[in-house]
Design a protein around this motif. Sequence first.
Motif, short mmCIF file in Angstrom:
data_model
loop_
_atom_site.label_atom_id
_atom_site.label_comp_id
_atom_site.label_asym_id
_atom_site.label_seq_id
_atom_site.Cartn_x
_atom_site.Cartn_y
_atom_site.Cartn_z
N ASN A 50 73.21 126.70 89.13
CA ASN A 50 74.48 127.24 88.65
C ASN A 50 74.27 128.66 88.14
N PRO A 51 74.99 129.66 88.71
CA PRO A 51 74.79 131.04 88.25
C PRO A 51 75.04 131.22 86.75
N LEU A 52 75.90 130.38 86.16
CA LEU A 52 76.19 130.49 84.74
C LEU A 52 75.00 130.07 83.88
N LYS A 53 74.09 129.29 84.48
CA LYS A 53 72.91 128.83 83.75
C LYS A 53 71.64 129.55 84.19
N MET A 54 71.82 130.66 84.89
CA MET A 54 70.68 131.35 85.48
C MET A 54 69.66 131.81 84.42
N ALA A 55 70.16 132.23 83.27
CA ALA A 55 69.26 132.74 82.22
C ALA A 55 68.28 131.67 81.75
N ILE A 56 68.69 130.40 81.84
CA ILE A 56 67.82 129.31 81.40
C ILE A 56 66.52 129.31 82.21
N TYR A 57 66.64 129.69 83.49
CA TYR A 57 65.46 129.73 84.36
C TYR A 57 64.90 131.13 84.51
N ALA A 58 65.74 132.15 84.42
CA ALA A 58 65.29 133.52 84.64
C ALA A 58 64.34 133.99 83.54
N VAL A 59 64.62 133.63 82.30
CA VAL A 59 63.77 134.09 81.19
C VAL A 59 62.35 133.53 81.30
N PRO A 60 62.18 132.20 81.44
CA PRO A 60 60.81 131.70 81.62
C PRO A 60 60.17 132.21 82.91
N LEU A 61 60.98 132.47 83.96
CA LEU A 61 60.42 133.01 85.20
C LEU A 61 59.81 134.39 84.95
N LEU A 62 60.49 135.23 84.18
CA LEU A 62 59.95 136.55 83.86
C LEU A 62 58.67 136.44 83.06
N ILE A 63 58.61 135.49 82.14
CA ILE A 63 57.39 135.30 81.33
C ILE A 63 56.23 134.88 82.22
N VAL A 64 56.49 133.92 83.10
CA VAL A 64 55.42 133.41 83.98
C VAL A 64 54.96 134.49 84.96
N THR A 65 55.91 135.22 85.55
CA THR A 65 55.51 136.29 86.47
C THR A 65 54.78 137.40 85.73
N GLY A 66 55.14 137.61 84.46
CA GLY A 66 54.39 138.57 83.65
C GLY A 66 52.94 138.14 83.47
N GLY A 67 52.74 136.84 83.24
CA GLY A 67 51.37 136.33 83.13
C GLY A 67 50.61 136.49 84.43
#
Length: 412
Positions: free
Chosen positions: A187-204
């Motif tokens: 759901n695009p409205l819930k994208m931040a729920i997955y986008a934030v941890p995705l940025l953290i993991v890709t940062g690692g």
Amino acid sequence: MSAITYDLPPAAINAKLIGLISTGAIALGVLLSGFVIREPAPYELYMAGLIAVWSLFGLRISRAITPLVVLIVTFNIGGMIAMTQMADLMNTPLYLAVSLFLGFTAIFFAAVTEADPRLFRVIFLAWVTSAVFTSVLGILGYFGAVPGAEMFTKFGRAAGAFQDPNVFGPYLTLPGIYLLYRVLTGNPLKMAIYAVPLLIVTGGIFLSFSRGAWGLFGASAILLTGFLFLQSDSGRFRLRIVVMSIAAIALLTVALLVVLQIPSIAELFTTRAQLVQDYDGARLGRFARYAIGFLLATEKPFGIGPLVFGQIYGEDTHNIWLKTLMDYGWLGFASYLTLIVWTIAAGFRILLRNRPWQPYLLSAYVVFLGHIALGTVIDTDHWRHFYLLLGLIWGSIALEARHQRALALHAA
């Protein structure tokens, strides 16, 4: 008016309690897989006990999982035969015991996910949680933002709660790909729920400065996107995949440009981004050792024994195919090759079928393919998460076999 009470049978209460405990036990095991600062790691000790207890209380190995069991056992028998070629056993018995144990973890995860497909979600959520936590440790450690930061870095690279950045980065890939799947399809409205941890993991992954991890994540993301595009017949969904993929690439590109403004990161990135390093192309570098090793394998059908190659040539094989030949002999090599080919073929056959566990299979499968490619330049035989990937795919294979049997019975 008297209150109405509902009394549940004790058997139902006990079954629910056992289910909660078993689910929590598996989640804890997966969480521990992200913390390997010292060996034996808590993961090994915990999983050894968990597998033993589960075996006593009804761990069931179905016919569909039997090939996995047979091939893992024969692979390790090859290692035992190779051990007989050694003049000095050193720590070889312990090394082979770890190999066998990790193989058993693959069998365990395959069996429990076949028995209860709901465990896929538990395992993935636990893996994502572990990845985010160890990524934060690696990122904070890299920037020296916490006391004792050097504990979470190795060779000037983020390592999180791992001994080696080259294992830390690949460990994060499955959680990153799963989060990417949710961003692309959720759901695009819930994208931040997955986008934030995705940025953290890709940062690692980025700060691990592991060329293998970069390539693994990039290749897995491309494969995931391609399979999602092929799976859907909806023009709208395909357009969404294209748009979301472009947005994700743009976001990661902007993030990369920002962090490259930091001189220390830019310098290390420039060095690590070179396809061939000095230790690869030197006279007795990685590539030269490949040629030497494969020639030696033609003369040593029983292998030369685990870890002996590194003692002779100063560096380990850094190639899983050469390693199986040297450490496990021709029998081990044949078993490993058969296992990989069987897993790829059987997984691909069911990859795009609409099943409740298909998102988990798809995520695990593309990352598994990446690990096979990565194995050509690094040894993966003792990577804990590799066997977890193997178990998840075989659990899906077994579930599909059970599903087909049920359909056949219903049709009859």
